[in-house]
Scaffold this active site. Structure first.
Site, PDB file in Angstrom:
ATOM      1  N   GLU A  66       6.394  -0.876   6.224  1.00  0.00           N
ATOM      2  CA  GLU A  66       6.602  -1.932   7.218  1.00  0.00           C
ATOM      3  C   GLU A  66       8.100  -2.119   7.471  1.00  0.00           C
ATOM      4  O   GLU A  66       8.831  -2.596   6.602  1.00  0.00           O
ATOM      5  CB  GLU A  66       5.997  -3.248   6.716  1.00  0.00           C
ATOM      6  CG  GLU A  66       4.497  -3.185   6.467  1.00  0.00           C
ATOM      7  CD  GLU A  66       3.688  -3.476   7.715  1.00  0.00           C
ATOM      8  OE1 GLU A  66       4.284  -3.482   8.806  1.00  0.00           O
ATOM      9  OE2 GLU A  66       2.478  -3.684   7.595  1.00  0.00           O
TER      10      GLU A  66
ATOM     11  N   ARG B  47       9.198  -3.075   3.660  1.00  0.00           N
ATOM     12  CA  ARG B  47       8.116  -3.361   2.722  1.00  0.00           C
ATOM     13  C   ARG B  47       7.266  -2.113   2.590  1.00  0.00           C
ATOM     14  O   ARG B  47       6.841  -1.538   3.593  1.00  0.00           O
ATOM     15  CB  ARG B  47       7.269  -4.533   3.208  1.00  0.00           C
ATOM     16  CG  ARG B  47       6.447  -5.188   2.088  1.00  0.00           C
ATOM     17  CD  ARG B  47       5.590  -6.316   2.625  1.00  0.00           C
ATOM     18  NE  ARG B  47       4.344  -5.807   3.184  1.00  0.00           N
ATOM     19  CZ  ARG B  47       3.592  -6.451   4.089  1.00  0.00           C
ATOM     20  NH1 ARG B  47       3.993  -7.617   4.556  1.00  0.00           N
ATOM     21  NH2 ARG B  47       2.481  -5.932   4.541  1.00  0.00           N
TER      22      ARG B  47
ATOM     23  N   ARG C  30       3.923 -10.247  -8.403  1.00  0.00           N
ATOM     24  CA  ARG C  30       3.489  -9.139  -9.258  1.00  0.00           C
ATOM     25  C   ARG C  30       4.705  -8.404  -9.808  1.00  0.00           C
ATOM     26  O   ARG C  30       5.699  -8.209  -9.101  1.00  0.00           O
ATOM     27  CB  ARG C  30       2.608  -8.174  -8.471  1.00  0.00           C
ATOM     28  CG  ARG C  30       2.458  -6.784  -9.095  1.00  0.00           C
ATOM     29  CD  ARG C  30       1.358  -5.979  -8.448  1.00  0.00           C
ATOM     30  NE  ARG C  30       0.068  -6.328  -9.022  1.00  0.00           N
ATOM     31  CZ  ARG C  30      -1.105  -5.851  -8.581  1.00  0.00           C
ATOM     32  NH1 ARG C  30      -1.132  -5.019  -7.551  1.00  0.00           N
ATOM     33  NH2 ARG C  30      -2.233  -6.210  -9.159  1.00  0.00           N
TER      34      ARG C  30
END
Length: 299
Positions: free
Chosen positions: A271, A254, A221
């Site tokens: 994360e 993340r 993406r």
């Protein structure tokens, strides 16, 4: 005499002792740079952590039900080797109460309510579609998506998590994820490397995940400017916390984002422990992470 190759452990769990696919990509990239890289299971009592120059936490997917044991291992490993991500970041980010701290400094977080053991089973989101999960969890385990017509099931799941001595996190279900998906921003050495779209994971009326994690449907993406702005703001806060703790900024991170009802990105999770970084989906990312590892080697 030539200097010995630096020894780097890619730390994993016994269920994937040889690493997952992306871990194998990183292993190859490191070995191609002259590093003695090897997968090592975190709770293997035979491992001599002092013999390693660096221990990079990667696929320790079984930590959630064993958090205290995992953190005790991390303390031992970090006392004799360089552990990445650093211990204070592992301690902080393995409990999703960090979301309240991110919100407190003004970051846009998915609305979150914590129901502590002893506080009963009700919560503010019983009258809307919502998600119930343990505050310490990974891989969508012990997580349910529940409707406003399921208050009894919701309370029962809160009670079941409490029965195991765990706090509960409840969040309203942001329905835009069903169409738009979740955006995962991957940062390597503080720089945005790539982004992925994750399709919605939790079916309405679904059951609990079996195994280590829920299977994810991933595609690359291009993140929006607003998503990048939020991701960078989160990383600035993490870097500030690392500096305050006297440790290095994260080797990897993340930031998972969901669109709210107005389409604005909100932080679902940060994360820093064992996230999939999708190195096998983003060309060049394993090499970028390998270079970042080389820069973190003790001199």
């Amino acid at each position: 005499m030539s200097r010995p190759s630096p020894a780097v452990a890619l730390v994993t769990c016994s269920e994937v002792p040889h690493l997952d696919d992306e871990g194998q990509h990183l292993l190859v990239a490191l070995r191609g740079r002259g590093v003695d890289a090897r997968p090592v299971v975190w709770d293997d009592a035979a491992v001599d952590w002092a013999a390693l120059d660096l221990a990079v936490v990667r696929s320790t997917w079984d930590y959630a039900p064993r958090r205290e044991e995992f953190l005790a291992w991390a303390r031992r490993a970090s006392s004799s080797s360089v552990l990445l991500n650093p211990l204070p970041l592992l301690e902080w980010s393995t409990d999703k109460h960090y979301l309240a701290e991110l919100e407190a400094v003004g970051l846009p977080v998915v609305p979150s309510a914590f129901v502590e053991v002893g506080d009963g089973e009700s919560h503010p989101y019983l009258d809307v579609e919502h998600v119930v999960k343990p505050a310490v969890s990974a891989g969508s385990r012990d997580t349910l998506r529940l409707g406003a017509h399921e208050p009894d099931r919701s309370r029962a799941h809160v009670g079941a998590v409490h029965a195991g001595g765990r706090s509960v996190l409840v969040q309203p279900y942001l329905a835009a994820v069903d169409e738009v998906g979740e955006t995962a921003l991957v940062f390597l050495d503080g720089t945005l490397s790539h982004a992925m779209r994750k399709a919605a994971l939790l079916p309405a009326g679904g059951e609990l995940v079996e195994g280590l994690f829920a299977e994810e449907e991933m595609t690359p993406r291009e993140p929006s400017a607003a998503e990048v702005e939020v991701g960078l703001a989160v990383m600035a806060e993490v870097t500030r916390r690392a500096r305050e703790a006297g440790v290095a900024a994260p080797l990897y991170a993340r930031v998972d984002l969901l669109p709210d009802d107005d389409g604005a990105p909100r932080v679902l999770e940060l994360e820093l422990v064992e996230p999939s970084l999708f190195l096998d989906h983003a060309p060049g990312s394993a090499e970028r992470l390998a270079e970042a590892v080389l820069h973190r080697l003790p001199h």
